[in-house]
Design an enzyme around this catalytic site. Structure first.
Site, PDB file in Angstrom:
ATOM      1  N   GLY A 244       4.763  12.234   2.831  1.00 27.56           N
ATOM      2  CA  GLY A 244       3.789  11.787   1.703  1.00 27.56           C
ATOM      3  C   GLY A 244       4.131  11.902   0.589  1.00 27.56           C
ATOM      4  CD  GLU A 281       5.078  13.969  10.716  1.00 27.14           C
ATOM      5  OE1 GLU A 281       4.269  13.410  10.200  1.00 27.14           O
ATOM      6  OE2 GLU A 281       4.803  14.568  11.923  1.00 27.14           O
ATOM      7  N   GLY A 283       9.104   9.825   4.481  1.00 24.95           N
ATOM      8  CA  GLY A 283       9.696   8.493   4.639  1.00 24.95           C
ATOM      9  C   GLY A 283      10.097   7.906   3.363  1.00 24.95           C
ATOM     10  NE  ARG A 284       5.415   6.028  -0.575  1.00 28.75           N
ATOM     11  CZ  ARG A 284       4.949   4.755  -0.333  1.00 28.75           C
ATOM     12  NH1 ARG A 284       5.467   3.688  -1.312  1.00 28.75           N
ATOM     13  NH2 ARG A 284       4.063   4.640   0.213  1.00 28.75           N
ATOM     14  NE  ARG A 320       5.412  -0.186  -1.626  1.00 28.11           N
ATOM     15  CZ  ARG A 320       5.226   0.269  -2.753  1.00 28.11           C
ATOM     16  NH1 ARG A 320       5.872  -0.651  -3.599  1.00 28.11           N
ATOM     17  NH2 ARG A 320       4.486   1.243  -3.010  1.00 28.11           N
ATOM     18  CE1 TYR A 324      -0.414  -0.501   1.232  1.00 33.03           C
ATOM     19  CE2 TYR A 324       1.660  -0.817   0.947  1.00 33.03           C
ATOM     20  CZ  TYR A 324       0.890  -0.382   1.826  1.00 33.03           C
ATOM     21  OH  TYR A 324       1.370  -0.422   3.008  1.00 33.03           O
ATOM     22  CB  CYS A 350       1.433 -22.002   0.581  1.00 34.84           C
ATOM     23  SG  CYS A 350       2.672 -22.973   0.680  1.00 34.84           S
TER      24      CYS A 350
END
Ligand SMILES: *Cc1c(COP(=O)(O)O)cnc(C)c1O
Length: 422
Positions: A244, A281, A283-284, A320, A324, A350
């Protein structure tokens, strides 16, 4: 000029380079849309995690879903990382990339029996169980196959990670984890069920978190539970504090991983839990600023209310912004000595939601290449084939060379599994 986010991305003269490779040249050679990653930037992002945990028993489990290209997984496997997976598909990927199954943790709210069985056969380190119902099913599957499933419960500490509602996961109203006030009872059930071995405790409170406060709040709540669970006679081994940690897309100032880990380990020690192995853990924060998406400007479309720059990458390549309202910087691969205009950078799909950036100052002409920055995480891994668009090719720059690590999809591949009716 160095761009914020990655020391590996910089203009040399007028040309944008990622880790010694000209992005404009890569776009000419391989076409666009094109994802380009720097292996050195990934390892550079991993280093502060390794420094933070130096001298402690720990496991850094790269969150596969952030970017699941095999070469990315191979990079982290060789660097000694484990993996956090959320599906049977991701299990096959990490194994294909050379991961050791006993460094894999299996998260996710909806594991199927088949996925559990395969993960038990492979011998994963731990299942992070997200509900009481899942616990019962996992016990049945383990018994039926004569295996023991090591488990952690993913507890929901009910803390606000102050992030986008779609990527906040540690609040009472989220679908993730086991409510704090049900955790002790659920651990009792886990300890009583056959085929299960209680191994640790897990939480993951959200993504793109830019302060250490929510982590410490969650840690305190988790340690309260550990103490209550052990007082009830159920020993726990490891603490898994999830992922996170945020990255800099524009002006965010997230703590560095070693600072964050320093805070966490100090609190763990103060509370007398210093003997426990700690897992995270991320990721980003390991891949986000190690990649860019290259796209070509197809048409400039001036208008009364807005100017549009129509590019050849779209929401199917990069979700993204559409999903978001995420801000990702967009920079030219070659700078022009011309005045800039304000554009909405949009794709060919479209949907009015198909935009990559709004109100961007760009000196751009048709045919120019643009780089969408910070596109290493949750970008290619979320790509789809909407509008029957083949997914982009991917390049990994490693050891001074650009390696094609995923071929561009062609249209015939997209409908290969489909059938006409006689
Ligand atoms: C997505 C996810 C992560 C990684 O989150 P980042 O924000 O990318 O660090 C870690 N653990 C679990 C369970 C996840 O679902």
């Amino acid at each position: 000029m160095t761009l914020p986010g990655s020391p590996f991305l910089a203009y040399r003269g007028k040309e944008l380079f990622l880790d010694d490779c000209s992005l404009d040249e890569l776009a000419s050679r391989h076409g666009t849309p094109l994802y380009v990653y720097s292996q050195a930037a990934m390892l550079d992002a991993l280093a502060p995690y390794q420094r933070g945990f130096a001298g402690r028993e720990h496991l850094i489990c790269y969150a596969t879903k952030a970017n699941s290209n095999l070469a990315v997984l191979q990079t982290f496997a060789r660097a000694g990382c484990g993996f956090d997976i959320v599906s049977g598909g991701e299990l096959e990927r990490v194994l294909a990339a050379g991961a050791a199954a006993d460094k894999v943790v299996f998260s996710g709210v909806g594991k199927t029996r088949a996925e559990m069985q395969r993960a038990l056969e492979a011998g994963v380190l731990c299942f992070n169980v997200e509900s009481e119902a899942e616990l019962e099913v996992l016990s049945q599957v383990a018994v039926a196959h004569g295996r023991t499933a090591r488990i952690s419960l993913r507890v929901n500490p009910d803390v606000d990670a102050n992030t986008h509602p779609y990527i906040s996961t540690g609040l009472k109203g989220n679908k993730f984890g086991i409510a704090h006030d049900r955790a002790l009872e659920t651990y009792r059930r886990a300890a009583a069920l056959p085929g299960l071995e209680v191994a640790g405790i897990d939480c993951h409170i959200g993504s793109q978190i830019t302060a250490h406060g929510p982590y410490l709040d969650a840690l305190d709540r988790v340690l309260d539970l550990v103490e209550a669970i052990e007082a009830a006679g159920i020993p726990l081994h490891h603490l898994d504090l999830g992922g996170g940690l945020g990255i800099r897309y524009t002006d965010e100032q997230p703590p560095s991983a070693d600072t964050l880990i320093g805070h966490l380990l100090r609190r763990i020690d103060e509370r007398g839990h210093g003997h426990r192995p700690v897992m995270m853990e991320p990721g980003r924060s390991l891949v986000g600023n190690a990649g860019v998406l290259l796209t070509e400007a197809l048409y400039l479309k001036p208008g009364a209310a807005k100017n549009f720059c129509v590019v050849d990458a779209a929401m199917n390549d990069l979700m993204r912004p559409a999903m978001y309202q995420a801000y990702m910087r967009i920079e030219p691969c070659r700078l022009r000595d011309e005045p800039a205009s304000t554009y909405d950078v949009v794709g060919p799909v479209c949907e009015s939601g198909d935009w990559l950036g709004r109100d961007r100052e760009l000196a751009v002409r048709a045919g120019d290449r643009l780089a969408v920055l910070s596109a290493g995480a949750y970008s290619m891994s979320m790509a789809s084939n909407y509008n029957t668009r083949g997914r982009a090719a991917e390049i990994m720059v490693a050891g001074g060379q650009a390696h094609l690590v995923r071929e561009r999809e062609n249209p015939a591949e997209l409908f290969r599994g489909e059938r006409l009716i006689d």
